[in-house]
Design an enzyme around this catalytic site. Sequence first.
Site, PDB file in Angstrom:
ATOM      1  CG  ASP A   1      -2.123  -0.932   1.007  1.00  0.00           C
ATOM      2  OD1 ASP A   1      -1.742  -2.217   1.143  1.00  0.00           O
ATOM      3  OD2 ASP A   1      -3.028  -0.337   0.530  1.00  0.00           O
ATOM      4  CG  ASN A  58       0.389  -5.966   1.702  1.00  0.00           C
ATOM      5  OD1 ASN A  58      -0.301  -5.226   0.972  1.00  0.00           O
ATOM      6  ND2 ASN A  58       0.379  -7.205   1.858  1.00  0.00           N
ATOM      7  CE  LYS A  59      -5.840  -5.555   4.270  1.00  0.00           C
ATOM      8  NZ  LYS A  59      -6.594  -4.663   4.980  1.00  0.00           N
TER       9      LYS A  59
HETATM   10  O1  MRU Z   1      -7.580  -3.133   2.799  1.00  0.00           O
HETATM   11  P1  MRU Z   1      -7.343  -3.420   1.459  1.00  0.00           P
HETATM   12  O2  MRU Z   1      -8.057  -4.618   0.833  1.00  0.00           O
HETATM   13  O3  MRU Z   1      -7.543  -2.451   0.579  1.00  0.00           O
HETATM   14  O4  MRU Z   1      -5.831  -3.637   1.530  1.00  0.00           O
HETATM   15  C1  MRU Z   1      -5.080  -4.192   0.218  1.00  0.00           C
HETATM   16  C2  MRU Z   1      -3.817  -4.574   0.185  1.00  0.00           C
HETATM   17  O5  MRU Z   1      -3.131  -4.711   1.496  1.00  0.00           O
HETATM   18  C3  MRU Z   1      -3.111  -5.075  -0.870  1.00  0.00           C
HETATM   19  O6  MRU Z   1      -2.070  -6.162  -0.669  1.00  0.00           O
HETATM   20  C4  MRU Z   1      -2.387  -3.842  -1.474  1.00  0.00           C
HETATM   21  O7  MRU Z   1      -3.264  -2.903  -1.542  1.00  0.00           O
HETATM   22  C5  MRU Z   1      -1.786  -4.073  -2.800  1.00  0.00           C
HETATM   23  S1  MRU Z   1      -3.104  -4.234  -3.956  1.00  0.00           S
HETATM   24  C6  MRU Z   1      -2.119  -4.589  -5.741  1.00  0.00           C
END
Ligand code: MRU
Length: 346
Positions: free
Chosen positions: A237, A247-248
């Site tokens: 992110d 990231n997540k």
């Molecule tokens: O909360 P989200 O579903 O928006 O989180 C998404 C992620 O963490 C993805 O791994 C990240 O945005 C990369 S998407 C190509």
Amino acid sequence: MTMQNRLTVQALQWTGDALKVLDQRQLPEKIVYDEYKDAEGVTEAIASMRVRGAPAIGIAAAYGVVLSVRKQYAQSNQWRKKVAADIDMLAKSRPTAVNLFWALDRMKAELANQLENPLAAMLACAEKIHADDLAANHKMGELGADILAGAKGVMTHCNAGALATGGYGTALGVIRSAYQRQRINVFAGETRPWLQGARLTVWELSQDGIPATLIADSAAAWLMKSGAIDWIVVGADRIAANGDAANKIGTYSLAVLARQHGVKLMVAAPTSTIDWTIENGDKIEIEQRNPNELLPACYSEKGSLVSAWNPVFDVTPAELISAIVTERGVVLNPSEHSMRGLKNAI
Ligand code: MRU
């Protein structure tokens, strides 16, 4: 048709006068597109996670600005002020993915230059952001697949696929490209609490004919211990100038476990995910979402002694990352120094 040319599932579609957003909250049971005609609707679609994933959020916001210009330009000679207010509103939809602010900054810069035909220019800019992201994904797919040559198994987390991008995906783009070259075993973590892995990733891969095995997030260490995976491949992110990557939530735990088990971690992300203005990951704002996304309903009643802590991202330090794959090249063993090499090459 090769798999690369096949149209993967689309999160966003521009219809000519509206933005169609696939409601990812309803997948995989239902495929429902909602149509938005103003920036307010797009802001809500991002905040409520109908559309999610860093690049897709940025693309949706760019179309949100197009919708704003479309509405305000026709209605008022104060339209520039109103569009600026809509851009501020879009910027508040979610805090962590830098692609949102990157896309809005590009749209703002384009708008500032347009005196004659702002609507056509803004649409062209949003469509370019969308098309460039798709092209970047294909490039990352090839570069990432080169690195995965010979790997028997990979694991991914969350959903960094076509659903989260302009199409094809970052981490899932790498997995798609690698799978085309050689059969590879793909594992996906459920990704609690929102279940992006269970509801989106394994579904998206199955749409492309790629088999995937779902695991509970808590099974990751045991999977690594079994020797079934060589690499973890995730998206991001926001990546800081030293290579720290948000990231997540759960990615950091996977990175720590990976180091213990000799598994490598690849972060695949377009350069629009790199925030060169922050020197390290400590400066990344981590979104906290409603505890009710986590709490069983019986605990959310007033007076309950049970609460929930729901940060939805974490930051993996660069030293735990083996490779950052971007469309402009690969940074192995990222550090402030090696990231500067990428910056200079852009
Ligand atoms: O909360 P989200 O579903 O928006 O989180 C998404 C992620 O963490 C993805 O791994 C990240 O945005 C990369 S998407 C190509």
